[in-house]
Design an enzyme around this catalytic site. Sequence first.
Site, PDB file in Angstrom:
ATOM      1  N   ASP A  84     -12.128   6.956   3.608  1.00 12.41           N
ATOM      2  CA  ASP A  84     -10.846   6.684   4.533  1.00 12.41           C
ATOM      3  C   ASP A  84     -10.552   5.252   4.489  1.00 12.41           C
ATOM      4  O   ASP A  84      -9.388   4.910   5.096  1.00 12.41           O
ATOM      5  CB  ASP A  84     -11.071   7.456   6.016  1.00 12.41           C
ATOM      6  CG  ASP A  84      -9.752   7.367   6.761  1.00 12.41           C
ATOM      7  OD1 ASP A  84      -8.551   7.500   5.925  1.00 12.41           O
ATOM      8  OD2 ASP A  84      -9.655   7.483   7.786  1.00 12.41           O
ATOM      9  N   GLU A  99      -9.172   3.490   2.002  1.00 15.47           N
ATOM     10  CA  GLU A  99      -8.764   3.720   0.521  1.00 15.47           C
ATOM     11  C   GLU A  99      -7.636   2.601   0.484  1.00 15.47           C
ATOM     12  O   GLU A  99      -7.382   2.375  -0.593  1.00 15.47           O
ATOM     13  CB  GLU A  99      -8.258   5.017   0.428  1.00 15.47           C
ATOM     14  CG  GLU A  99      -6.817   5.508   0.819  1.00 15.47           C
ATOM     15  CD  GLU A  99      -6.625   5.246   2.274  1.00 15.47           C
ATOM     16  OE1 GLU A  99      -5.636   4.972   2.781  1.00 15.47           O
ATOM     17  OE2 GLU A  99      -7.630   5.721   3.020  1.00 15.47           O
ATOM     18  N   LYS A 106     -10.301  12.942   7.976  1.00 12.68           N
ATOM     19  CA  LYS A 106      -9.568  12.647   9.196  1.00 12.68           C
ATOM     20  C   LYS A 106      -9.548  13.889  10.268  1.00 12.68           C
ATOM     21  O   LYS A 106      -9.703  14.959   9.612  1.00 12.68           O
ATOM     22  CB  LYS A 106      -8.156  12.169   9.298  1.00 12.68           C
ATOM     23  CG  LYS A 106      -8.237  10.832   8.570  1.00 12.68           C
ATOM     24  CD  LYS A 106      -6.643  10.158   8.510  1.00 12.68           C
ATOM     25  CE  LYS A 106      -6.471   9.095   7.765  1.00 12.68           C
ATOM     26  NZ  LYS A 106      -6.749   7.806   8.613  1.00 12.68           N
ATOM     27  N   ASP A 135       1.491   6.724   5.504  1.00 12.29           N
ATOM     28  CA  ASP A 135       0.550   5.601   4.935  1.00 12.29           C
ATOM     29  C   ASP A 135       1.182   4.753   3.911  1.00 12.29           C
ATOM     30  O   ASP A 135       0.477   4.142   3.306  1.00 12.29           O
ATOM     31  CB  ASP A 135      -0.836   6.182   4.767  1.00 12.29           C
ATOM     32  CG  ASP A 135      -1.915   5.335   5.262  1.00 12.29           C
ATOM     33  OD1 ASP A 135      -1.598   4.371   6.193  1.00 12.29           O
ATOM     34  OD2 ASP A 135      -3.001   5.603   4.554  1.00 12.29           O
ATOM     35  N   ASP A 171      -2.577  10.705   3.299  1.00 13.90           N
ATOM     36  CA  ASP A 171      -4.147  10.179   3.525  1.00 13.90           C
ATOM     37  C   ASP A 171      -4.603  11.290   4.413  1.00 13.90           C
ATOM     38  O   ASP A 171      -4.674  11.182   5.619  1.00 13.90           O
ATOM     39  CB  ASP A 171      -3.906   8.822   4.305  1.00 13.90           C
ATOM     40  CG  ASP A 171      -5.344   8.300   4.364  1.00 13.90           C
ATOM     41  OD1 ASP A 171      -6.396   8.745   3.556  1.00 13.90           O
ATOM     42  OD2 ASP A 171      -5.789   7.280   5.080  1.00 13.90           O
ATOM     43  N   ARG A 176      -7.378  -0.442   1.379  1.00 11.09           N
ATOM     44  CA  ARG A 176      -7.713  -1.699   0.628  1.00 11.09           C
ATOM     45  C   ARG A 176      -8.061  -1.674  -0.516  1.00 11.09           C
ATOM     46  O   ARG A 176      -8.228  -2.688  -1.338  1.00 11.09           O
ATOM     47  CB  ARG A 176      -8.745  -2.075   1.684  1.00 11.09           C
ATOM     48  CG  ARG A 176     -10.101  -1.356   1.643  1.00 11.09           C
ATOM     49  CD  ARG A 176     -10.932  -1.746   2.792  1.00 11.09           C
ATOM     50  NE  ARG A 176     -10.371  -1.120   4.012  1.00 11.09           N
ATOM     51  CZ  ARG A 176     -11.054  -1.283   5.184  1.00 11.09           C
ATOM     52  NH1 ARG A 176     -12.176  -2.018   5.446  1.00 11.09           N
ATOM     53  NH2 ARG A 176     -10.475  -0.686   6.295  1.00 11.09           N
ATOM     54  N   LYS A 224       0.819  -1.292   0.061  1.00 10.59           N
ATOM     55  CA  LYS A 224      -0.023  -0.116  -0.072  1.00 10.59           C
ATOM     56  C   LYS A 224       0.992   1.306   0.043  1.00 10.59           C
ATOM     57  O   LYS A 224       1.596   1.462   0.786  1.00 10.59           O
ATOM     58  CB  LYS A 224      -0.828   0.006   1.337  1.00 10.59           C
ATOM     59  CG  LYS A 224      -1.786   1.064   1.430  1.00 10.59           C
ATOM     60  CD  LYS A 224      -2.428   1.405   2.833  1.00 10.59           C
ATOM     61  CE  LYS A 224      -3.111   2.535   3.129  1.00 10.59           C
ATOM     62  NZ  LYS A 224      -3.524   2.725   4.491  1.00 10.59           N
TER      63      LYS A 224
END
Length: 470
Positions: free
Chosen positions: A317, A319, A247, A258, A240, A321, A235
């Site tokens: 959020d 995202e 967030k 991230d 993010d 996956r 990933k």
Amino acid sequence: MTYKHTKTLDTSKDFILPCRKDNLQTIKDFLPIAKPDFDGSFSTHQLLYGSQGNRIYLIGLGEEKHSAQLEKTFQKLAFDTQKYWDKSIQVYAEDLTEDEVRKAVIGLEMAQYEIGEFKSKKEKQHKITISFSSTKSVKKILDEGKYTGETINKIKGLVDAPPNIKTPEFLGNWAEKSAKDAKYKCTVLKHKELKKQGFEAVLSVGKGSVNKPVVIINEYNGKTSKKVDIALVGKGITFDSGGLSIKPSTNLHYMKSDMGGAAVVLGVVELIAKLKLKINIVGIVCSAENAVDAESYRPGDVINSYSGKTIEIIDTDAEGRLVLADGLSYAVKNLKPDYLIDLATLTGSVVRTLGYEAAGMFTHNEAMAKTMSDIGYNVHERVWQLPMFEEYKSDLHSDIADLRNFSGKPLTGATNAAQFLESFTEDHENWMHLDIAGVSFGSSPYAKMKSASGYGIQLITEFIKEKALK
């Protein structure tokens, strides 16, 4: 740092003297005094002076239970004292195993990490040659330790880098340079090619950012056959914001981290290439910036994916996956690897479950789980298997798409994310998901703010090394 092997220790020069807890008897011949105030406790060190005025650093290896994290004691010694070292220093390695020598070098190299890369004034490091004295041949081990330590430092630098510099394109450029230096193949797919090939989930996540997404495909072939032994998927969310499901501002600046999973994948492929292992691996990094803009994807949208499955967006959020789904589908459809492993800083849920001491491990392959768990304990990059019960799968149900990206429930979040990813593996028998959210980035004795840990490089490399031997 430069590392070399010598057969004898010059006791008139500076040297490092490793010692196990309460076992000074084994090094008594090198001590200038009979009873130093030192007992060999783990991660401790004591400075003595020899008859020639040379420095003798006693370094504590601790007990047997500390063997897995031996690099930490060498890292601390170097971090605390290397400013006093001359151009060279020795390590008495006669009583160290090959694994202990390797870990010693990793620790010494990790102490060279410069977290202040973007400061206007930086301390100048002087070059030091470290000689390991042993009657055994340790040259190959020294090289492996140096490569491993350097790789850990490089991926820490990536994770700690600010998001205005570390864009998806930056990661692609990093991979291309790495491939040229370490001699493996790198392909960076950009916007037009991603659209053409159908990386729809990756494109959806990156729609709201001026920094367009990329997919990086790194290929190392250490065997003559074309069969892919292991595919790694990382990933690579370079920042993010949470997207429209934004967030809170607290700790939002840490969301530059991230892409910790991507950093591991990039680093491992480079390291395996440098070690010239006889194995074929492919590393896939799906990288995007999850930002807020008029073009951002929305909660309630239904998007497509590389697999052809449609996904209802409940939370923008969730995202990570989504980009991993495309990476996994690409690997399964095009590479057909024997083993498929993805790594991601995926959920806060896994942190609430395991804290900061282990990654969440998800797989149906118990033999693979045991191997990874054993390796994790041996290198002190631990994993803990979490359940993938069939009953949890109902949380992925969507009335209007093939599945949804978020359950909306406060429980079993890490498992729900893992089962979402499983939906894109075509039931691969040797698939494993590692949620490294709690171990990739956090507090450190070497920084005042949270920073990258380097977790994952040794874990995945040792897994690959084991498969390369078979």
